[in-house]
Design an enzyme around this catalytic site. Structure first.
Site, PDB file in Angstrom:
ATOM      1  N   ASN A  10     -25.812  31.879  13.760  1.00 59.02           N
ATOM      2  CA  ASN A  10     -25.953  30.427  13.625  1.00 59.02           C
ATOM      3  C   ASN A  10     -25.546  30.081  12.200  1.00 59.02           C
ATOM      4  O   ASN A  10     -26.261  30.411  11.257  1.00 59.02           O
ATOM      5  CB  ASN A  10     -27.416  30.028  13.898  1.00 59.02           C
ATOM      6  CG  ASN A  10     -27.686  28.555  13.605  1.00 59.02           C
ATOM      7  OD1 ASN A  10     -26.757  27.776  13.406  1.00 59.02           O
ATOM      8  ND2 ASN A  10     -28.962  28.191  13.569  1.00 59.02           N
ATOM      9  N   LYS A  12     -25.348  27.202  10.828  1.00 56.55           N
ATOM     10  CA  LYS A  12     -25.997  25.986  10.302  1.00 56.55           C
ATOM     11  C   LYS A  12     -24.929  25.096   9.640  1.00 56.55           C
ATOM     12  O   LYS A  12     -23.806  25.074  10.118  1.00 56.55           O
ATOM     13  CB  LYS A  12     -27.140  26.374   9.358  1.00 56.55           C
ATOM     14  CG  LYS A  12     -28.077  27.412  10.014  1.00 56.55           C
ATOM     15  CD  LYS A  12     -29.360  27.641   9.297  1.00 56.55           C
ATOM     16  CE  LYS A  12     -30.198  28.654  10.071  1.00 56.55           C
ATOM     17  NZ  LYS A  12     -31.517  28.871   9.506  1.00 56.55           N
ATOM     18  N   HIS A  95     -33.890  23.952  17.579  1.00 59.02           N
ATOM     19  CA  HIS A  95     -34.041  24.816  16.394  1.00 59.02           C
ATOM     20  C   HIS A  95     -35.132  24.227  15.495  1.00 59.02           C
ATOM     21  O   HIS A  95     -35.281  23.012  15.415  1.00 59.02           O
ATOM     22  CB  HIS A  95     -32.713  24.908  15.641  1.00 59.02           C
ATOM     23  CG  HIS A  95     -32.729  25.948  14.569  1.00 59.02           C
ATOM     24  ND1 HIS A  95     -33.309  25.733  13.335  1.00 59.02           N
ATOM     25  CD2 HIS A  95     -32.285  27.232  14.561  1.00 59.02           C
ATOM     26  CE1 HIS A  95     -33.204  26.839  12.615  1.00 59.02           C
ATOM     27  NE2 HIS A  95     -32.586  27.770  13.330  1.00 59.02           N
ATOM     28  N   GLU A  97     -35.274  23.727  12.465  1.00 56.94           N
ATOM     29  CA  GLU A  97     -34.782  22.746  11.482  1.00 56.94           C
ATOM     30  C   GLU A  97     -34.593  21.383  12.138  1.00 56.94           C
ATOM     31  O   GLU A  97     -34.809  20.346  11.510  1.00 56.94           O
ATOM     32  CB  GLU A  97     -33.491  23.272  10.834  1.00 56.94           C
ATOM     33  CG  GLU A  97     -33.808  24.389   9.847  1.00 56.94           C
ATOM     34  CD  GLU A  97     -32.757  25.488   9.761  1.00 56.94           C
ATOM     35  OE1 GLU A  97     -31.594  25.259  10.116  1.00 56.94           O
ATOM     36  OE2 GLU A  97     -33.131  26.605   9.322  1.00 56.94           O
ATOM     37  N   GLU A 167     -38.178  32.057  17.090  1.00 56.21           N
ATOM     38  CA  GLU A 167     -37.895  32.013  15.658  1.00 56.21           C
ATOM     39  C   GLU A 167     -39.134  31.523  14.922  1.00 56.21           C
ATOM     40  O   GLU A 167     -39.359  30.312  14.801  1.00 56.21           O
ATOM     41  CB  GLU A 167     -36.719  31.064  15.381  1.00 56.21           C
ATOM     42  CG  GLU A 167     -35.413  31.503  15.995  1.00 56.21           C
ATOM     43  CD  GLU A 167     -34.202  31.059  15.170  1.00 56.21           C
ATOM     44  OE1 GLU A 167     -33.377  31.921  14.849  1.00 56.21           O
ATOM     45  OE2 GLU A 167     -34.097  29.869  14.835  1.00 56.21           O
ATOM     46  N   GLY A 173     -34.953  32.158   6.904  1.00 52.69           N
ATOM     47  CA  GLY A 173     -34.384  31.945   5.575  1.00 52.69           C
ATOM     48  C   GLY A 173     -35.286  32.391   4.433  1.00 52.69           C
ATOM     49  O   GLY A 173     -35.030  32.060   3.277  1.00 52.69           O
ATOM     50  N   SER A 213     -34.629  36.000   9.398  1.00 51.79           N
ATOM     51  CA  SER A 213     -34.323  37.043   8.408  1.00 51.79           C
ATOM     52  C   SER A 213     -33.882  38.367   9.037  1.00 51.79           C
ATOM     53  O   SER A 213     -34.262  39.438   8.565  1.00 51.79           O
ATOM     54  CB  SER A 213     -35.518  37.249   7.470  1.00 51.79           C
ATOM     55  OG  SER A 213     -35.768  36.061   6.742  1.00 51.79           O
TER      56      SER A 213
HETATM   57  P1  13P Z   1     -32.084  33.405   8.815  1.00 52.31           P
HETATM   58  O1  13P Z   1     -31.459  34.585   9.512  1.00 52.31           O
HETATM   59  O2  13P Z   1     -31.270  32.929   7.645  1.00 52.31           O
HETATM   60  O3  13P Z   1     -33.517  33.630   8.500  1.00 52.31           O
HETATM   61  O4  13P Z   1     -32.030  32.166   9.855  1.00 52.31           O
HETATM   62  C1  13P Z   1     -32.517  32.357  11.138  1.00 52.31           C
HETATM   63  C2  13P Z   1     -32.168  31.168  11.956  1.00 52.31           C
HETATM   64  O5  13P Z   1     -32.675  30.088  11.744  1.00 52.31           O
HETATM   65  C3  13P Z   1     -31.176  31.342  13.024  1.00 52.31           C
HETATM   66  O6  13P Z   1     -31.118  30.249  13.862  1.00 52.31           O
END
Ligand code: 13P
Length: 250
Positions: A10, A12, A95, A97, A167, A173, A213
């Protein structure tokens, strides 16, 4: 038949369409023998280029969001038919976010999941608790709500095209992945939710991806867990080298 893992990136809000073209060209020879299915969710502006670059390869291109309405006065939004027309195959929905920064609620996410399934896009429905919720031992309750409300009015037949991504918000992140034990325990619970709201057959065939992560050095242990059917990778999916390593180690 053994279930093929899904290794999904992803991106983003990262990379231009030019970066996408370069990335896909570079990664194709490194992942063309992968045992898993390789997914990359790119920004809307890079979709057309990415789909063209990945044509006739084992890389599947998807979007990171969409609106639930077919068309209309929704400035700045993108519909499933617009995605389908570009030959986009999957879409990430719900997601964390989107939930936390853009305040999307379960009802809205559910309408998007329904629309995606009706229009032939495979949704990856993301669910996961915050750090506070885990500390208050609310994880199962939160997951039950996000899952059951996210899949409302979806038939067993439609559910065959649905993927779930667990997640945990505290692992996204942050560099702090869930341990394989925590991830496996939570995935086992999600598998039970799938049985509760659908049935055993669907629970066995549905992919549950872990995200938060994931890196080349923790992917193997995560993927060894019985109920982890793939991963959804953010930061480490932005570099050809690390994403190719994750794909090939899984
Ligand atoms: P990270 O791998 O950067 O932690 O992000 C995970 C994520 O949100 C994938 O959709």
């Amino acid at each position: 038949m053994e279930k093929k893992y899904i290794i999904a990136g992803n991106w983003k809000m990262n990379k231009t369409h030019l970066d996408a073209k370069e990335f896909i060209k570079d990664i194709i020879p490194q992942v063309n023998k992968a045992r898993s299915t390789v997914y990359i969710a790119v920004p809307f502006t890079a979709l057309q280029t990415a789909v063209e670059a990945a044509k006739d390869t084992n890389i599947v291109i998807g979007a990171q969001n969409m609106h639930d309405e077919e068309n209309g006065a929704f400035t700045g939004e993108i519909s499933s038919s617009q995605l389908k027309c570009l030959d986009v195959k999957f879409v990430i929905l719900g997601h964390s976010e989107r939930r936390h920064i853009f305040k999307e609620d379960n009802a809205f996410i559910n309408r998007k999941v329904i629309r995606a399934l009706k229009d032939g896009l495979k949704p990856i429905l993301c669910i996961g608790e915050t750090k506070e919720e885990r500390e208050k031992k609310l994880t199962h309750q939160i997951l039950d709500t996000q899952f059951s409300e996210g899949i409302k009015n979806i038939s067993n037949e439609e559910a065959a095209n649905l993927t779930i991504a667990y997640e945990p918000v505290w692992a996204i992140g942050t560099g702090i992945s869930a341990t394989s034990e925590i991830a496996e325990n939570t995935h086992t619970y999600i598998r039970k939710l799938i049985i509760k709201y659908f049935d055993n057959k669907i629970a066995n065939s549905m992919h549950i991806l872990y995200g938060g992560s994931v890196k080349p050095d923790n992917v193997e242990e995560l993927m060894q867990q019985e109920n982890i059917d793939g991963v959804l990778v953010g930061g480490a999916a932005l570099k050809v080298e690390s994403f190719a390593q994750i794909v090939n180690k899984a």
